[in-house]
Design a protein around this motif. Structure first.
Motif, short mmCIF file in Angstrom:
data_model
loop_
_atom_site.label_atom_id
_atom_site.label_comp_id
_atom_site.label_asym_id
_atom_site.label_seq_id
_atom_site.Cartn_x
_atom_site.Cartn_y
_atom_site.Cartn_z
N GLY A 46 30.01 64.22 72.39
CA GLY A 46 30.85 63.55 71.40
C GLY A 46 30.40 62.14 71.07
N THR A 94 35.85 64.90 79.81
CA THR A 94 36.45 65.50 78.62
C THR A 94 35.70 66.76 78.22
N ILE A 165 37.38 56.84 72.60
CA ILE A 165 38.21 57.40 71.53
C ILE A 165 37.39 58.36 70.68
N ARG A 166 36.17 57.98 70.37
CA ARG A 166 35.28 58.85 69.58
C ARG A 166 35.01 60.16 70.33
N THR A 167 34.82 60.09 71.63
CA THR A 167 34.58 61.28 72.45
C THR A 167 35.79 62.21 72.40
N ILE A 168 36.96 61.65 72.58
CA ILE A 168 38.17 62.47 72.59
C ILE A 168 38.40 63.11 71.22
N LYS A 169 38.19 62.34 70.16
CA LYS A 169 38.34 62.90 68.81
C LYS A 169 37.32 64.00 68.55
N ALA A 170 36.08 63.80 68.96
CA ALA A 170 35.04 64.82 68.76
C ALA A 170 35.40 66.09 69.53
N ARG A 171 35.94 65.94 70.70
CA ARG A 171 36.35 67.11 71.51
C ARG A 171 37.46 67.87 70.80
N ARG A 172 38.44 67.14 70.26
CA ARG A 172 39.54 67.79 69.54
C ARG A 172 39.05 68.52 68.30
N VAL A 173 38.14 67.89 67.56
CA VAL A 173 37.57 68.53 66.36
C VAL A 173 36.81 69.79 66.76
N GLN A 175 37.34 71.66 69.38
CA GLN A 175 38.29 72.68 69.80
C GLN A 175 38.94 73.31 68.57
#
Length: 180
Positions: A46, A94, A165-173, A175
């Motif tokens: 991410g 993550t 934050i970028r990592t978490i957002k990339a993971r959500r996208v 998923q």
């Protein structure tokens, strides 16, 4: 004196590990991926765009390694190391959905982050350039040392916030794409 030896060993160990991490990314040393594969790994974690993020991480690791090994500007070196390893640990955890190293999680870099942050609170010790130059943070004690350590830890967290934050957002996208 034994405290100073312990701090020297801790600084050199963390510094060497950071040097190895950096040169794995930059040159493929220590069985590392080199810049091209590091970019792919960073993208998968991410950290987009992967190549600049890998270069930024490696630069931070090298800077922290030099500062910690020399014992020069240790609160800054500790903040750089802690922030960089915090990003790595959160990204790996993550991505893996698990904290433990054996499951691909970020246990190891998170431990390095905390060890580096601890150096910001303790200082470099007598066997350091900070002490030799009598820099103000080298002789801080009590509330002054606590403030220096807390400031370095806060700097690490602030610097790590955007990539985390970028990592978490990339993971959500990612998923969302897998579910869609």
């Amino acid at each position: 004196m034994s405290l100073d030896v312990g701090l020297l060993l801790l600084r050199v160990l963390i510094g060497f590990v950071l040097f190895a991490h950096a040169t794995q990314k930059l040159a493929g040393w220590f069985n590392g991926p080199g810049p091209e594969r590091a970019a792919v790994i960073f993208e998968a974690l991410g950290q987009v765009p992967g190549r600049p993020m890998a270069l930024l991480a490696a630069t931070c690791e090298l800077a922290a390694a030099v500062l910690l090994i020399l014992g020069l500007g240790v609160p800054l070196g500790a903040a750089i190391a802690a922030g960089t390893m915090l990003v790595a640990g959160v990204a790996m955890t993550t991505n893996a959905g698990n904290s433990w190293n054996s499951a691909g999680g970020g246990e190891y870099p998170l431990v390095l982050a905390v060890l580096a942050a601890a150096l910001a609170f303790t200082g470099a010790g007598a066997w350091s350039l900070d002490a030799a130059l009598a820099l103000p943070w080298a002789v801080a004690d009590g509330p002054g040392a606590l403030a220096i350590g807390a400031g370095a830890a806060a700097l690490a967290v602030l610097a790590a916030a955007a990539p985390i934050i970028r990592t978490i957002k990339a993971r959500r996208v990612g998923q969302g794409r897998a579910l869609g």
